[in-house]
Design a protein around this motif. Structure first.
Motif, PDB file in Angstrom:
ATOM      1  N   GLY A 208       0.597  -1.076   0.126  1.00 57.51           N
ATOM      2  CA  GLY A 208      -0.128   0.020  -0.014  1.00 57.51           C
ATOM      3  C   GLY A 208       0.954   1.336  -0.032  1.00 57.51           C
ATOM      4  N   HIS A 209       2.228   1.123   0.423  1.00 58.20           N
ATOM      5  CA  HIS A 209       2.807   2.319   0.619  1.00 58.20           C
ATOM      6  C   HIS A 209       3.792   2.616  -0.532  1.00 58.20           C
ATOM      7  N   CYS A 221      -0.800   9.606   2.761  1.00 54.39           N
ATOM      8  CA  CYS A 221      -1.109   8.670   3.483  1.00 54.39           C
ATOM      9  C   CYS A 221      -1.081   8.895   5.108  1.00 54.39           C
ATOM     10  N   HIS A 225       3.546   9.268   3.354  1.00 50.82           N
ATOM     11  CA  HIS A 225       3.977   9.142   2.113  1.00 50.82           C
ATOM     12  C   HIS A 225       3.127   9.926   1.066  1.00 50.82           C
ATOM     13  N   CYS A 228       1.433   7.459  -2.307  1.00 47.66           N
ATOM     14  CA  CYS A 228       1.317   6.164  -2.276  1.00 47.66           C
ATOM     15  C   CYS A 228      -0.020   5.492  -2.566  1.00 47.66           C
TER      16      CYS A 228
HETATM   17 ZN   LIG Z   1       1.978   5.357   2.390  1.00 48.86          ZN
END
Ligand SMILES: [Zn+2]
Length: 396
Positions: A208-209, A221, A225, A228
């Motif tokens: 997810g990142h 997020c 990040h 992402c």
């Molecule tokens: Zn992230």
């Protein structure tokens, strides 16, 4: 070996658990404890404690294989710091053990899925975006103090969920599988050749990142990040984008669905912790998904964009790992169904290498809300099975 105090159970497991990966055990000499005859006589304990530690709920269960024989759930005191959360975990385990009336000597160990970057070998939780004050918490050692007779294993929540789908769910007939959960956030777990990919310090699988939006003003997020996949395609992102549209005077169709669903829920419909975590006072991810099911054009566009972004993430995974299967679970994916899966599959057709994209099966998860509990329990057996042959950095 970093689980020295539990080494006595290892030879028994090596002789009795299903060997899924010959490479994991083939070249290793037997441990010293294998020669102790009194240990060989002990029967393998049939039950495992699984704990699913979430930012809103702490769930504990007694698990046998993929069968949950007892369970408890309590709110996670996420704002009160690690000591309070750990005390809650201990209380949940004690309550579940008491409810099950299963004797301690019939329990093989405790497995826990942690909601953030975690060293899955040392049981140190590095960070948890949704719980305050968690920095390098030695969660395994803290739980071992409370349960000195039981081995404790801490994995990342999405990786243990991947293990559950791999052992008991959609992936039980494959060897190379990726699990992705699309809910409040986006998590992942990677299994390659029957082995959970853990990485140098155990934090691998944070699908997810992975950053896919390079614009400097791309969304951010919860872990900070920029751009992402979680920032672009999670339930949180869907809700954020819908609320931004509403603030600009758009998304009237989504707002209408939101009001309708809220009115229904206030008449007694059960609401999940996951949904509560997504919602604010405004539009929630579930409102967007429901509006898309009713062909609202703005909701459909938001969900389509999220699905394409998740598809782009899958293209990266397919190119890197050539998986046989990608299992997509989580509340948003479950609710969206083909509204997510169809554009995701279409993205693979147009953006990925042909052969590996043809091979990979993109399928929904099969284990539902219990995937974290079953996976945490399965992680105990997995770790006891593999720890004799795994070498690598042991430091946090
Ligand atoms: Zn992230």
């Amino acid at each position: 070996m970093f689980f020295d105090h539990k080494a006595d159970s290892l030879p028994l497991l090596l002789s009795s658990v299903q060997v899924e990966n010959g490479a994991a055990t083939a070249t290793e000499p037997q441990t010293e404890t294998a020669t102790q005859p009194q240990l060989q006589r002990q029967p393998l304990q049939p039950f495992v404690v699984g704990v699913d530690l979430g930012g809103t709920q702490t769930r504990a269960a007694i698990v046998r294989g993929d069968e949950i024989v007892a369970r408890t759930s309590r709110p996670t005191p996420a704002h009160d710091g690690p000591a309070a959360v750990i005390a809650g975990i201990v209380a949940a385990i004690h309550a579940t053990l008491e409810m099950s009336e299963i004797a301690m000597q019939d329990i093989r160990g405790i497995g826990l899925g942690a909601p953030g970057p975690t060293n899955s070998r040392t049981g140190v939780v590095y960070d948890t975006p949704n719980m305050a004050g968690w920095k390098d918490v030695p969660l395994r050692d803290e739980l071992a103090k409370a349960f000195p007779s039981l081995p404790v294993y801490i994995g990342h929540d999405a990786s243990v969920a991947a293990l559950a789908e791999f052992r008991y769910g959609a992936g039980r007939n494959v060897r190379d599988m990726i699990y992705m959960t699309v809910s409040t956030g986006i998590g992942g777990g990677i299994i390659a050749g029957d082995i959970i990919v853990e990485g140098a310090i155990g934090t691998a699988g944070e699908i997810g990142h992975v950053i896919i939006d390079l614009r400097p003003d791309a969304p951010r997020c919860g872990s900070g990040h920029i751009g992402c996949i979680e920032a672009l395609a999670s339930g949180t992102a869907l809700a954020r984008d819908a609320n931004a549209l509403a603030a600009a005077g758009h998304a009237q169709g989504i707002l209408a669905v939101h009001r309708e669903l809220i009115a229904q829920e206030e008449h007694g419909e059960l609401r999940t912790a996951e949904v509560d975590a997504i919602e604010g006072e405004h539009i929630r991810a579930r409102d967007v998904v429901e509006a898309a099911h009713r062909d609202d054009p703005e909701a459909s566009a938001l969900l389509h964009t999220a699905a394409v972004n998740i598809g782009i993430a899958c293209v990266g995974l397919i190119h890197t790992l050539n998986p046989e299967m990608i299992v997509v679970g989580g509340g948003v994916a479950h609710a969206a169904g083909d509204l997510l899966f169809a554009p995701l599959r279409e993205t693979l057709k147009t953006r990925a290498f042909t052969r590996p994209a043809e091979v990979v099966q993109i399928v929904p998860s099969q284990l539902g809300n219990d995937v974290g509990l079953i996976g945490a329990a399965a992680f105990v057996e997995y770790r006891q099975h593999t720890e004799s042959s795994q070498r690598g950095p042991t430091t946090a």
